[in-house]
Design a protein around this motif. Structure first.
Motif, PDB file in Angstrom:
ATOM      1  N   THR A   8       0.855  -1.179   0.000  1.00 19.15           N
ATOM      2  CA  THR A   8       0.000   0.000   0.000  1.00 19.15           C
ATOM      3  C   THR A   8       0.898   1.238   0.000  1.00 19.15           C
ATOM      4  O   THR A   8       2.067   1.165   0.416  1.00 19.15           O
ATOM      5  CB  THR A   8      -0.907   0.029   1.241  1.00 19.15           C
ATOM      6  OG1 THR A   8      -0.094   0.138   2.409  1.00 19.15           O
ATOM      7  CG2 THR A   8      -1.793  -1.207   1.317  1.00 19.15           C
ATOM      8  N   TYR A   9       0.371   2.352  -0.432  1.00 13.66           N
ATOM      9  CA  TYR A   9       1.144   3.592  -0.417  1.00 13.66           C
ATOM     10  C   TYR A   9       1.494   3.961   1.019  1.00 13.66           C
ATOM     11  O   TYR A   9       2.619   4.394   1.300  1.00 13.66           O
ATOM     12  CB  TYR A   9       0.378   4.722  -1.109  1.00 13.66           C
ATOM     13  CG  TYR A   9       1.246   5.939  -1.353  1.00 13.66           C
ATOM     14  CD1 TYR A   9       2.167   5.950  -2.393  1.00 13.66           C
ATOM     15  CD2 TYR A   9       1.150   7.062  -0.539  1.00 13.66           C
ATOM     16  CE1 TYR A   9       2.972   7.054  -2.618  1.00 13.66           C
ATOM     17  CE2 TYR A   9       1.953   8.166  -0.764  1.00 13.66           C
ATOM     18  CZ  TYR A   9       2.857   8.158  -1.810  1.00 13.66           C
ATOM     19  OH  TYR A   9       3.659   9.255  -2.021  1.00 13.66           O
ATOM     20  N   ALA A  10       0.561   3.745   1.950  1.00 10.96           N
ATOM     21  CA  ALA A  10       0.841   4.041   3.364  1.00 10.96           C
ATOM     22  C   ALA A  10       2.023   3.219   3.865  1.00 10.96           C
ATOM     23  O   ALA A  10       2.864   3.721   4.622  1.00 10.96           O
ATOM     24  CB  ALA A  10      -0.401   3.776   4.212  1.00 10.96           C
ATOM     25  N   ALA A  11       2.111   1.951   3.444  1.00 11.90           N
ATOM     26  CA  ALA A  11       3.231   1.102   3.866  1.00 11.90           C
ATOM     27  C   ALA A  11       4.543   1.581   3.263  1.00 11.90           C
ATOM     28  O   ALA A  11       5.585   1.532   3.921  1.00 11.90           O
ATOM     29  CB  ALA A  11       2.967  -0.353   3.482  1.00 11.90           C
ATOM     30  N   VAL A  13       5.289   4.746   2.426  1.00 13.40           N
ATOM     31  CA  VAL A  13       5.660   5.959   3.170  1.00 13.40           C
ATOM     32  C   VAL A  13       6.207   5.573   4.546  1.00 13.40           C
ATOM     33  O   VAL A  13       7.242   6.086   4.983  1.00 13.40           O
ATOM     34  CB  VAL A  13       4.472   6.936   3.293  1.00 13.40           C
ATOM     35  CG1 VAL A  13       4.799   8.082   4.243  1.00 13.40           C
ATOM     36  CG2 VAL A  13       4.086   7.488   1.920  1.00 13.40           C
ATOM     37  N   GLY A  14       5.538   4.658   5.234  1.00  9.63           N
ATOM     38  CA  GLY A  14       6.005   4.219   6.543  1.00  9.63           C
ATOM     39  C   GLY A  14       7.386   3.595   6.478  1.00  9.63           C
ATOM     40  O   GLY A  14       8.246   3.855   7.332  1.00  9.63           O
ATOM     41  N   ALA A  15       7.632   2.777   5.456  1.00  7.58           N
ATOM     42  CA  ALA A  15       8.934   2.134   5.305  1.00  7.58           C
ATOM     43  C   ALA A  15      10.027   3.149   4.964  1.00  7.58           C
ATOM     44  O   ALA A  15      11.166   3.026   5.430  1.00  7.58           O
ATOM     45  CB  ALA A  15       8.865   1.043   4.235  1.00  7.58           C
ATOM     46  N   VAL A  16       9.684   4.152   4.166  1.00  6.87           N
ATOM     47  CA  VAL A  16      10.651   5.219   3.855  1.00  6.87           C
ATOM     48  C   VAL A  16      11.042   5.943   5.147  1.00  6.87           C
ATOM     49  O   VAL A  16      12.226   6.172   5.413  1.00  6.87           O
ATOM     50  CB  VAL A  16      10.072   6.210   2.813  1.00  6.87           C
ATOM     51  CG1 VAL A  16      10.861   7.511   2.773  1.00  6.87           C
ATOM     52  CG2 VAL A  16      10.035   5.562   1.433  1.00  6.87           C
ATOM     53  N   ILE A  17      10.054   6.286   5.955  1.00  5.24           N
ATOM     54  CA  ILE A  17      10.343   6.976   7.217  1.00  5.24           C
ATOM     55  C   ILE A  17      11.171   6.076   8.133  1.00  5.24           C
ATOM     56  O   ILE A  17      12.123   6.538   8.770  1.00  5.24           O
ATOM     57  CB  ILE A  17       9.045   7.444   7.894  1.00  5.24           C
ATOM     58  CG1 ILE A  17       8.404   8.570   7.069  1.00  5.24           C
ATOM     59  CG2 ILE A  17       9.315   7.916   9.316  1.00  5.24           C
ATOM     60  CD1 ILE A  17       7.023   8.978   7.526  1.00  5.24           C
ATOM     61  N   SER A  43       4.791   2.358  15.402  1.00  5.51           N
ATOM     62  CA  SER A  43       5.186   1.101  14.774  1.00  5.51           C
ATOM     63  C   SER A  43       4.176   0.696  13.693  1.00  5.51           C
ATOM     64  O   SER A  43       4.560   0.261  12.601  1.00  5.51           O
ATOM     65  CB  SER A  43       5.306  -0.005  15.827  1.00  5.51           C
ATOM     66  OG  SER A  43       5.619  -1.241  15.224  1.00  5.51           O
ATOM     67  N   ARG A  44       2.889   0.860  13.987  1.00  3.93           N
ATOM     68  CA  ARG A  44       1.854   0.540  12.991  1.00  3.93           C
ATOM     69  C   ARG A  44       1.989   1.422  11.758  1.00  3.93           C
ATOM     70  O   ARG A  44       1.774   0.968  10.628  1.00  3.93           O
ATOM     71  CB  ARG A  44       0.456   0.667  13.603  1.00  3.93           C
ATOM     72  CG  ARG A  44       0.100  -0.480  14.533  1.00  3.93           C
ATOM     73  CD  ARG A  44      -1.375  -0.460  14.937  1.00  3.93           C
ATOM     74  NE  ARG A  44      -1.756   0.738  15.667  1.00  3.93           N
ATOM     75  CZ  ARG A  44      -1.549   0.924  16.973  1.00  3.93           C
ATOM     76  NH1 ARG A  44      -0.952  -0.005  17.687  1.00  3.93           N
ATOM     77  NH2 ARG A  44      -1.945   2.037  17.561  1.00  3.93           N
ATOM     78  N   ILE A  45       2.366   2.685  11.942  1.00  2.00           N
ATOM     79  CA  ILE A  45       2.555   3.590  10.808  1.00  2.00           C
ATOM     80  C   ILE A  45       3.742   3.124   9.970  1.00  2.00           C
ATOM     81  O   ILE A  45       3.650   3.039   8.744  1.00  2.00           O
ATOM     82  CB  ILE A  45       2.729   5.044  11.289  1.00  2.00           C
ATOM     83  CG1 ILE A  45       1.390   5.588  11.772  1.00  2.00           C
ATOM     84  CG2 ILE A  45       3.325   5.925  10.188  1.00  2.00           C
ATOM     85  CD1 ILE A  45       1.446   6.919  12.472  1.00  2.00           C
ATOM     86  N   GLU A  46       4.862   2.812  10.627  1.00  2.99           N
ATOM     87  CA  GLU A  46       6.041   2.378   9.878  1.00  2.99           C
ATOM     88  C   GLU A  46       5.799   1.075   9.126  1.00  2.99           C
ATOM     89  O   GLU A  46       6.395   0.849   8.081  1.00  2.99           O
ATOM     90  CB  GLU A  46       7.249   2.246  10.806  1.00  2.99           C
ATOM     91  CG  GLU A  46       7.814   3.583  11.243  1.00  2.99           C
ATOM     92  CD  GLU A  46       9.154   3.474  11.954  1.00  2.99           C
ATOM     93  OE1 GLU A  46       9.684   2.347  12.118  1.00  2.99           O
ATOM     94  OE2 GLU A  46       9.682   4.534  12.349  1.00  2.99           O
ATOM     95  N   LYS A  47       4.912   0.228   9.644  1.00  2.63           N
ATOM     96  CA  LYS A  47       4.607  -1.049   8.988  1.00  2.63           C
ATOM     97  C   LYS A  47       3.465  -0.936   7.987  1.00  2.63           C
ATOM     98  O   LYS A  47       3.131  -1.910   7.323  1.00  2.63           O
ATOM     99  CB  LYS A  47       4.256  -2.102  10.041  1.00  2.63           C
ATOM    100  CG  LYS A  47       5.438  -2.499  10.896  1.00  2.63           C
ATOM    101  CD  LYS A  47       5.007  -3.500  11.948  1.00  2.63           C
ATOM    102  CE  LYS A  47       6.176  -3.846  12.850  1.00  2.63           C
ATOM    103  NZ  LYS A  47       5.754  -4.735  13.948  1.00  2.63           N
ATOM    104  N   GLY A  48       2.857   0.244   7.884  1.00  3.13           N
ATOM    105  CA  GLY A  48       1.783   0.437   6.922  1.00  3.13           C
ATOM    106  C   GLY A  48       0.414   0.028   7.419  1.00  3.13           C
ATOM    107  O   GLY A  48      -0.545   0.037   6.659  1.00  3.13           O
ATOM    108  N   GLY A 110       6.940  -7.966   2.389  1.00  2.00           N
ATOM    109  CA  GLY A 110       7.470  -7.845   3.736  1.00  2.00           C
ATOM    110  C   GLY A 110       8.383  -6.648   3.864  1.00  2.00           C
ATOM    111  O   GLY A 110       8.795  -6.036   2.868  1.00  2.00           O
ATOM    112  N   GLY A 111       8.714  -6.299   5.107  1.00  4.12           N
ATOM    113  CA  GLY A 111       9.535  -5.133   5.377  1.00  4.12           C
ATOM    114  C   GLY A 111      10.880  -5.152   4.680  1.00  4.12           C
ATOM    115  O   GLY A 111      11.329  -4.149   4.146  1.00  4.12           O
ATOM    116  N   ALA A 112      11.551  -6.305   4.652  1.00  2.84           N
ATOM    117  CA  ALA A 112      12.877  -6.388   4.033  1.00  2.84           C
ATOM    118  C   ALA A 112      12.796  -6.159   2.523  1.00  2.84           C
ATOM    119  O   ALA A 112      13.634  -5.458   1.948  1.00  2.84           O
ATOM    120  CB  ALA A 112      13.527  -7.730   4.340  1.00  2.84           C
TER     121      ALA A 112
END
Length: 124
Positions: A8-11, A13-17, A43-48, A110-112
Motif C-alpha cells: 500500500t502507499y501508506a506502507a 511511506v512508513g517504510a521510507v520513514i 510502529s503501525r505507521i512504519e509497517k503500513g 514484507g519489510g525487508a
C-alpha cells in the motif's frame, strides 16, 4: 483468485520513514514522541498498518531534518520502481480476506523486500 505482489502507499511511506529514521540513528520511540504518538502507534505507521496524517508527516519530517516533500518524493520513486518491477501499489487500506470475500488481490511485500526497493529506487 490471482494474487499480485505489492504494497500500500501508506506502507511505502512508513517504510521510507523507518529507513530514514534508522539511517539517522533515531529510535522508533524517540520519533514517535517527536510526532506526538506512542511507540506502538508509530510502529503501525512504519509497517503500513495505519496511515500518517499530514500533520504527523510534517512533524516526522522536521524531526528527521527533512521536508515532507522529501519523504513523499522518496515514496513516489519507490512506487515507480515497484511498478516497473510489476508490483502493485494500492492507495486503499487492504481488506482482510474472509471466506465470503477473498478478493484483496494483493500479496503484501514484507519489510525487508520493501526496504530493498526503497534503497534501489532512491540511490543516486
Amino acid at each position: 483468485m490471482n494474487m499480485q505482489a505489492g504494497s500500500t502507499y501508506a506502507a511505502v511511506v512508513g517504510a521510507v520513514i523507518a529507513k530514514l529514521r534508522a539511517d539517522k540513528g533515531i529510535g522508533q520511540a524517540d520519533l514517535a514522541s517527536a510526532v506526538g504518538l506512542g511507540q506502538p502507534a508509530w510502529s503501525r505507521i512504519e509497517k503500513g498498518g495505519s496511515a500518517l496524517t499530514v500533520d504527523q508527516l510534517a512533524r516526522a519530517a522536521r524531526a528527521l531534518k527533512l521536508s515532507p516533500s522529501d519523504i513523499v518524493s522518496m515514496a513516489d520513486k519507490t512506487v515507480a520502481k515497484m511498478k516497473a518491477q510489476n508490483f502493485e501499489v494500492s492507495y486503499e487500506k487492504p481488506h482482510r480476506p474472509t471466506l465470503e470475500n477473498d478478493n484483496t488481490g494483493l500479496l503484501l511485500l514484507g519489510g525487508a523486500a520493501l526496504a530493498a526497493l526503497i534503497i534501489a529506487a532512491n540511490n543516486k
